[in-house]
Design a protein around this motif. Sequence first.
Motif, PDB file in Angstrom:
ATOM      1  N   SER A 174      19.536  39.797  -0.420  1.00 56.99           N
ATOM      2  CA  SER A 174      18.594  39.824   0.746  1.00 56.99           C
ATOM      3  C   SER A 174      18.349  38.117   1.066  1.00 56.99           C
ATOM      4  CB  SER A 174      17.633  40.613   0.614  1.00 56.99           C
ATOM      5  OG  SER A 174      17.746  42.051   0.098  1.00 56.99           O
ATOM      6  N   ASN A 176      15.280  36.587   2.980  1.00 52.16           N
ATOM      7  CA  ASN A 176      14.036  37.381   3.643  1.00 52.16           C
ATOM      8  C   ASN A 176      13.080  35.916   4.063  1.00 52.16           C
ATOM      9  OD1 ASN A 176      12.188  38.980   4.641  1.00 52.16           O
ATOM     10  ND2 ASN A 176      11.258  39.138   2.475  1.00 52.16           N
ATOM     11  N   THR A 177      12.972  35.802   5.496  1.00 49.92           N
ATOM     12  CA  THR A 177      12.117  34.771   5.962  1.00 49.92           C
ATOM     13  C   THR A 177      12.695  33.289   5.879  1.00 49.92           C
ATOM     14  OG1 THR A 177      10.723  34.382   4.116  1.00 49.92           O
ATOM     15  CG2 THR A 177       9.759  36.132   5.374  1.00 49.92           C
ATOM     16  N   ASN A 195      21.564  41.780   3.417  1.00 51.67           N
ATOM     17  CA  ASN A 195      20.330  42.142   4.127  1.00 51.67           C
ATOM     18  C   ASN A 195      19.470  40.723   4.822  1.00 51.67           C
ATOM     19  OD1 ASN A 195      20.684  45.072   3.593  1.00 51.67           O
ATOM     20  ND2 ASN A 195      20.073  44.433   1.235  1.00 51.67           N
ATOM     21  N   GLY A 197      15.956  39.753   6.853  1.00 51.68           N
ATOM     22  CA  GLY A 197      14.717  40.237   7.136  1.00 51.68           C
ATOM     23  C   GLY A 197      13.598  39.370   7.734  1.00 51.68           C
ATOM     24  N   ASN A 198      12.881  39.475   8.637  1.00 53.96           N
ATOM     25  CA  ASN A 198      11.723  38.862   8.945  1.00 53.96           C
ATOM     26  C   ASN A 198      11.983  37.343   9.414  1.00 53.96           C
ATOM     27  OD1 ASN A 198       9.510  40.688   8.145  1.00 53.96           O
ATOM     28  ND2 ASN A 198      10.260  40.228   6.003  1.00 53.96           N
ATOM     29  N   TRP A 220      19.960  43.750   9.383  1.00 53.77           N
ATOM     30  CA  TRP A 220      18.782  43.576   9.771  1.00 53.77           C
ATOM     31  C   TRP A 220      17.859  44.566   9.052  1.00 53.77           C
ATOM     32  CZ3 TRP A 220      16.228  44.744  15.141  1.00 53.77           C
ATOM     33  CH2 TRP A 220      14.755  44.373  15.137  1.00 53.77           C
ATOM     34  N   ILE A 221      16.773  44.211   8.292  1.00 50.88           N
ATOM     35  CA  ILE A 221      16.118  45.201   7.456  1.00 50.88           C
ATOM     36  C   ILE A 221      14.610  45.063   8.017  1.00 50.88           C
ATOM     37  CG2 ILE A 221      17.572  45.107   5.434  1.00 50.88           C
ATOM     38  CD1 ILE A 221      15.504  43.392   4.219  1.00 50.88           C
ATOM     39  N   GLY A 222      14.153  44.664   9.122  1.00 49.42           N
ATOM     40  CA  GLY A 222      13.006  44.582   9.558  1.00 49.42           C
ATOM     41  C   GLY A 222      12.187  43.332   9.917  1.00 49.42           C
ATOM     42  N   GLY A 223      11.247  43.168  10.682  1.00 46.88           N
ATOM     43  CA  GLY A 223      10.611  42.137  10.957  1.00 46.88           C
ATOM     44  C   GLY A 223      11.231  41.500  12.074  1.00 46.88           C
ATOM     45  N   VAL A 225      13.687  39.413  14.551  1.00 45.55           N
ATOM     46  CA  VAL A 225      15.136  39.615  14.432  1.00 45.55           C
ATOM     47  C   VAL A 225      15.912  38.157  13.785  1.00 45.55           C
ATOM     48  CG1 VAL A 225      16.915  39.351  16.140  1.00 45.55           C
ATOM     49  CG2 VAL A 225      15.061  40.686  16.625  1.00 45.55           C
ATOM     50  N   GLY A 248      20.925  44.185  15.836  1.00 46.52           N
ATOM     51  CA  GLY A 248      19.714  43.117  15.627  1.00 46.52           C
ATOM     52  C   GLY A 248      20.193  41.921  15.019  1.00 46.52           C
TER      53      GLY A 248
END
Length: 416
Positions: A174, A176-177, A195, A197-198, A220-223, A225, A248
């Motif tokens: 992942s 993430n950000t 993955n 995200g954010n 895309w797992i959320g937050g 795009v 996404g």
Amino acid sequence: LGNVAWTGTGNINLSNGAVFNNLAGGVFDAQNNGTLVWVVGVAPAFNNLGLFRKSGGTGTTTFGSSVIFTGGNVEVLTGTLSLAATGGATVGGAFTVASGAVLDLTGGQARTYVGNYTGAGAGVVRLGSGTLQVGAGGVTFNFSGGGFRWTGGTLSGPGVLTNTGTLVISGSVSLNTGILNNAGTATWTSTGNFNLGNGAVINNLASGLFDAQNDGSLVWIGGAVPTFNNAGLFRKSAGAGATTLSSGVAFTNTGTVNAQTGALNFTGGYTQITGTTSLNGGNFAGSTLNIRGGSLSGAGIITATVVITGQVNPGGVGATGVLTITGNYRQAAAGVLNVELGGLSPAQYDRLGVTGNATLDGALDVSLVSGFTPGVGNSFQVMTYGPRTGMFASIDGHGRTYTPAYNATNLTLTVQ
């Protein structure tokens, strides 16, 4: 400034803010599988300005939770060295990992890195679990040999991680950000999801190679795009199925994208500003391939709507072939369809096949290859389509005149 040998099976217990300084010129040699343990009170620290070496024990030597480890030069000659310490930040260093040995950057914990890191040796520098947090100052990894192996866990911001060496991505990972810049070689080998995200961003820089050797998915797992920006070479070189950028995940190309096998599936959309999109043994799929500039080249199948304001080269430049679009084709006024004629047989000249609607404008450029010279009255069915709207605004025959016949399902050119 001297040498410290840590032997035996016991732990080193650190309490109440205890500090161990391995000064420049000093060697701390772990010849065991022990653990540096925070017992009580203020978190302890191990400040490594010299060399920390693991030379004995085929198991794991561990910096335990909340034992601050500041980095420096590290050698792992055998077994595994686990930097599971969660306090402070590692601030750069040189990592040497021998064949069969492992340097675990997080030990399943959340650990912060900043600064520049180099590495050599046939062993593995690994993020396998936990979270590697990139500090605001950013991180540069330049690992050769076994490279940096990302087999699991999470890479997060707020800083930017730049790979200038070898990066191998496998397992389910992942981002993430964070921002991952690749200026070296990144090889994605697993079938697990990558993955995002954010608002995570992957930038494959101009010198970078991002090689998908799998049939995995960027998800895309959320937050906010996520985005993938390619200025280097993005290719699929292995896997007979599809490598997918899921809905996404927006992809922008200013470099080269090369499908060598299977299919590249851009479900989240594909935009090319400049550069080349090439079918070289593989296919493309997605929602829309928007070629605003540069070229779309090669022979194969595109399962998507294709929008052209750049150039299209069926078969590739200097090679004839068939490019099939399973979907709609829209060529704008600035778009160019380049067709090469190398003989009278359909296998000897370029053809563009569109199963859906064809909306035509712009230019059709017709050139000769392989020493071929057509005669007056020779005809070439260079395009097939479903319903058609519009015509090419111009046809450039480079000194020859071709009369177009826009039939119900095809465009045929006849030499005058």
